[in-house]
Design a protein around this motif. Structure first.
Motif, PDB file in Angstrom:
ATOM      1  N   PHE A  70      25.637 -28.165  53.366  1.00  0.00           N
ATOM      2  CA  PHE A  70      24.826 -27.003  52.985  1.00  0.00           C
ATOM      3  C   PHE A  70      25.214 -26.315  51.619  1.00  0.00           C
ATOM      4  N   LYS A  71      25.934 -27.129  51.074  1.00  0.00           N
ATOM      5  CA  LYS A  71      26.336 -26.487  49.680  1.00  0.00           C
ATOM      6  C   LYS A  71      25.204 -26.960  48.781  1.00  0.00           C
ATOM      7  N   GLY A  72      25.096 -25.831  47.790  1.00  0.00           N
ATOM      8  CA  GLY A  72      23.841 -25.934  47.062  1.00  0.00           C
ATOM      9  C   GLY A  72      22.635 -25.259  47.295  1.00  0.00           C
ATOM     10  N   LEU A  73      22.720 -24.890  48.517  1.00  0.00           N
ATOM     11  CA  LEU A  73      21.520 -24.354  49.199  1.00  0.00           C
ATOM     12  C   LEU A  73      21.137 -22.900  48.393  1.00  0.00           C
ATOM     13  N   PRO A  74      20.093 -22.276  48.447  1.00  0.00           N
ATOM     14  CA  PRO A  74      19.977 -20.986  47.920  1.00  0.00           C
ATOM     15  C   PRO A  74      20.899 -20.112  48.771  1.00  0.00           C
ATOM     16  N   GLU A  75      21.396 -18.997  48.107  1.00  0.00           N
ATOM     17  CA  GLU A  75      22.213 -18.087  48.773  1.00  0.00           C
ATOM     18  C   GLU A  75      21.425 -16.952  49.120  1.00  0.00           C
ATOM     19  N   VAL A  76      21.629 -16.028  50.102  1.00  0.00           N
ATOM     20  CA  VAL A  76      20.907 -14.882  50.420  1.00  0.00           C
ATOM     21  C   VAL A  76      21.651 -13.662  50.672  1.00  0.00           C
ATOM     22  N   GLY A  77      22.996 -13.528  50.110  1.00  0.00           N
ATOM     23  CA  GLY A  77      24.075 -12.412  50.088  1.00  0.00           C
ATOM     24  C   GLY A  77      24.686 -12.459  51.072  1.00  0.00           C
ATOM     25  N   GLN A  78      25.679 -11.445  50.971  1.00  0.00           N
ATOM     26  CA  GLN A  78      26.678 -11.552  52.058  1.00  0.00           C
ATOM     27  C   GLN A  78      26.104 -11.101  53.637  1.00  0.00           C
ATOM     28  N   SER A  79      26.983 -11.397  54.431  1.00  0.00           N
ATOM     29  CA  SER A  79      26.622 -11.377  55.904  1.00  0.00           C
ATOM     30  C   SER A  79      26.152  -9.909  56.407  1.00  0.00           C
ATOM     31  N   MET A  80      27.021  -8.909  55.679  1.00  0.00           N
ATOM     32  CA  MET A  80      26.860  -7.489  56.514  1.00  0.00           C
ATOM     33  C   MET A  80      25.497  -6.731  55.569  1.00  0.00           C
ATOM     34  N   ASN A  81      25.186  -7.657  54.347  1.00  0.00           N
ATOM     35  CA  ASN A  81      24.086  -6.937  53.701  1.00  0.00           C
ATOM     36  C   ASN A  81      23.303  -8.015  52.928  1.00  0.00           C
ATOM     37  N   PRO A  82      22.386  -8.891  53.711  1.00  0.00           N
ATOM     38  CA  PRO A  82      21.920  -9.995  53.026  1.00  0.00           C
ATOM     39  C   PRO A  82      20.385  -9.410  52.180  1.00  0.00           C
ATOM     40  N   ASP A  83      20.139 -10.154  51.137  1.00  0.00           N
ATOM     41  CA  ASP A  83      19.203 -10.189  50.369  1.00  0.00           C
ATOM     42  C   ASP A  83      17.784 -10.285  50.935  1.00  0.00           C
ATOM     43  N   LEU A  84      17.271  -9.287  51.688  1.00  0.00           N
ATOM     44  CA  LEU A  84      15.954  -9.759  52.520  1.00  0.00           C
ATOM     45  C   LEU A  84      14.849 -10.241  51.572  1.00  0.00           C
ATOM     46  N   GLU A  85      14.691  -9.760  50.503  1.00  0.00           N
ATOM     47  CA  GLU A  85      13.669 -10.360  49.589  1.00  0.00           C
ATOM     48  C   GLU A  85      13.665 -11.842  49.412  1.00  0.00           C
ATOM     49  N   VAL A  86      15.170 -12.279  49.198  1.00  0.00           N
ATOM     50  CA  VAL A  86      15.431 -13.956  48.851  1.00  0.00           C
ATOM     51  C   VAL A  86      14.911 -14.547  49.948  1.00  0.00           C
ATOM     52  N   VAL A  87      15.543 -13.973  51.379  1.00  0.00           N
ATOM     53  CA  VAL A  87      15.288 -14.521  52.646  1.00  0.00           C
ATOM     54  C   VAL A  87      13.621 -14.854  52.757  1.00  0.00           C
ATOM     55  N   ALA A  88      12.985 -13.718  52.313  1.00  0.00           N
ATOM     56  CA  ALA A  88      11.482 -13.657  52.460  1.00  0.00           C
ATOM     57  C   ALA A  88      11.035 -14.890  51.708  1.00  0.00           C
ATOM     58  N   SER A  89      11.297 -15.061  50.688  1.00  0.00           N
ATOM     59  CA  SER A  89      11.059 -16.200  49.578  1.00  0.00           C
ATOM     60  C   SER A  89      11.378 -17.494  50.117  1.00  0.00           C
ATOM     61  N   LEU A  90      12.138 -17.592  50.979  1.00  0.00           N
ATOM     62  CA  LEU A  90      12.562 -18.764  51.765  1.00  0.00           C
ATOM     63  C   LEU A  90      11.537 -19.261  52.973  1.00  0.00           C
ATOM     64  N   ASN A  91      10.715 -18.441  53.203  1.00  0.00           N
ATOM     65  CA  ASN A  91       9.816 -18.452  54.381  1.00  0.00           C
ATOM     66  C   ASN A  91      10.464 -19.085  55.587  1.00  0.00           C
ATOM     67  N   PRO A  92      11.516 -18.739  56.227  1.00  0.00           N
ATOM     68  CA  PRO A  92      12.093 -19.328  57.237  1.00  0.00           C
ATOM     69  C   PRO A  92      11.073 -19.210  58.539  1.00  0.00           C
ATOM     70  N   ASP A  93      11.322 -20.323  59.584  1.00  0.00           N
ATOM     71  CA  ASP A  93      10.804 -19.821  60.871  1.00  0.00           C
ATOM     72  C   ASP A  93      11.697 -18.875  61.692  1.00  0.00           C
ATOM     73  N   VAL A  94      13.128 -19.078  61.388  1.00  0.00           N
ATOM     74  CA  VAL A  94      14.128 -18.405  62.205  1.00  0.00           C
ATOM     75  C   VAL A  94      15.200 -17.813  61.118  1.00  0.00           C
ATOM     76  N   PHE A  95      15.292 -16.790  61.198  1.00  0.00           N
ATOM     77  CA  PHE A  95      16.497 -16.013  60.339  1.00  0.00           C
ATOM     78  C   PHE A  95      17.705 -15.649  61.387  1.00  0.00           C
ATOM     79  N   VAL A  96      18.917 -16.118  60.886  1.00  0.00           N
ATOM     80  CA  VAL A  96      20.150 -16.192  61.743  1.00  0.00           C
ATOM     81  C   VAL A  96      21.105 -15.089  61.250  1.00  0.00           C
ATOM     82  N   MET A  97      21.505 -13.974  62.034  1.00  0.00           N
ATOM     83  CA  MET A  97      22.387 -13.045  61.423  1.00  0.00           C
ATOM     84  C   MET A  97      23.463 -12.859  62.438  1.00  0.00           C
TER      85      MET A  97
END
Length: 294
Positions: A70-97
């Motif tokens: 997983f090293k080198g993959l895009p980072e989406v911020g810290q667990s308690m406060n992820p950057d949801l815009e970055v998550v959205a840009s990756l367009n995942p089928d499932v978002f795990v928190m």
């Protein structure tokens, strides 16, 4: 006639080739393309997703060790406060928190159309169930079953050493000079229960839902446990000093069987935690050695 036969053979061959291409036979690249993409905003979840061989496209920002692939993959911020815009840009089928942060992000998540899976890590029991549910969610049920069976086999191995023993245990959770008693609804308390130990906190009011209750030395003296497990959180060195100071300077602690028999154990924070992760394998084995070792 020969020319007509040759022409017919070429036409038939072309049709067969076209049919194979259009028929959607399972090529490896197509199988991979059909896998659900996953973004993980939790280190514990990333560990599980690695074991499930999930198609992860985003990971949490952390200084903790992550699975190598997983090293080198895009980072989406810290667990308690992820950057949801970055998550959205990756367009995942499932978002795990992590389920522990559900309340803090639920309002923000309403602005996005994520299929969000909240991994439960508050107890080992919930963690096992959550792995099973995650496997179903990302179509990795077989891999999830394999991982769960691996954990269950470690449980069986430890319990095989138990015999007729049912040691009583007090789990003292410390942060600085504030000490608490871990109940069975905490991760550590649930682990002790899993390996067959009797948590003295289970004799408290059955309606106690909190993972930790304020420590009462009087109650510990009354129960006089066979083992005392101490777990330092936060500033580890300061908390350990506070543990030692309390036990050394208060003669009441010296009356406990656990102290007299040298069965006060400081749990290693590299193995144990306040929430579940895949270090649980080592944690279960370590508890087995503590409670049932020679």
């Amino acid at each position: 006639m020969k020319l007509r036969k040759l022409a017919s053979i070429f036409v038939l061959g072309a049709l067969l080739m076209t049919g194979c291409q259009a028929g959607g036979t399972t090529g490896k690249s197509e199988d991979v393309a059909k896998e659900k993409t996953v973004v993980a905003a939790t280190v514990s979840g990333s560990q599980v997703l690695d074991k499930l061989d999930a198609n992860v496209v985003g990971i949490p920002t952390t200084q903790l060790e992550m699975p190598e692939k997983f090293k080198g993959l895009p980072e989406v911020g810290q667990s308690m406060n992820p950057d949801l815009e970055v998550v959205a840009s990756l367009n995942p089928d499932v978002f795990v928190m992590d389920n522990a942060f559900k309340d803090s992000v639920e309002k923000s998540l309403k602005e996005y159309d994520f299929n969000t899976f909240f991994l439960k890590t508050n107890t080992y029991t919930d963690y096992i169930k959550s792995i099973e549910e995650l496997g179903k969610t990302i179509d990795k049920e077989e891999e999830a079953t394999t991982l769960i069976n691996e954990l269950k086999n470690i449980e069986k191995e430890v319990k095989s050493k138990k015999g007729d023993k049912a040691p009583t245990v007090a789990i003292i959770f410390g942060s600085g000079e504030n000490f608490m008693l871990a109940t069975e609804t905490s991760y550590l308390g649930d682990l002790v229960k899993t390996v067959g130990g009797k948590n003295i906190a289970s004799k408290l009011d059955k309606n106690v839902e909190n993972g930790y209750v304020q420590l009462s030395l009087e109650y510990i003296l009354e129960q006089n446990p066979d083992y005392i497990l101490r777990f330092a959180h936060g500033n580890l060195e300061e908390t350990k000093k506070s543990f030692d100071k309390a036990f050394d300077k208060n003669p009441a602690y010296q009356e406990l069987n656990a102290v007299k028999n040298n069965k006060v154990v400081d749990l290693d924070s590299n193995v144990f935690n306040v929430s579940a992760n895949l270090k649980v394998k080592e944690a279960i084995q370590t508890l087995g050695d503590i409670l049932y070792g020679e």
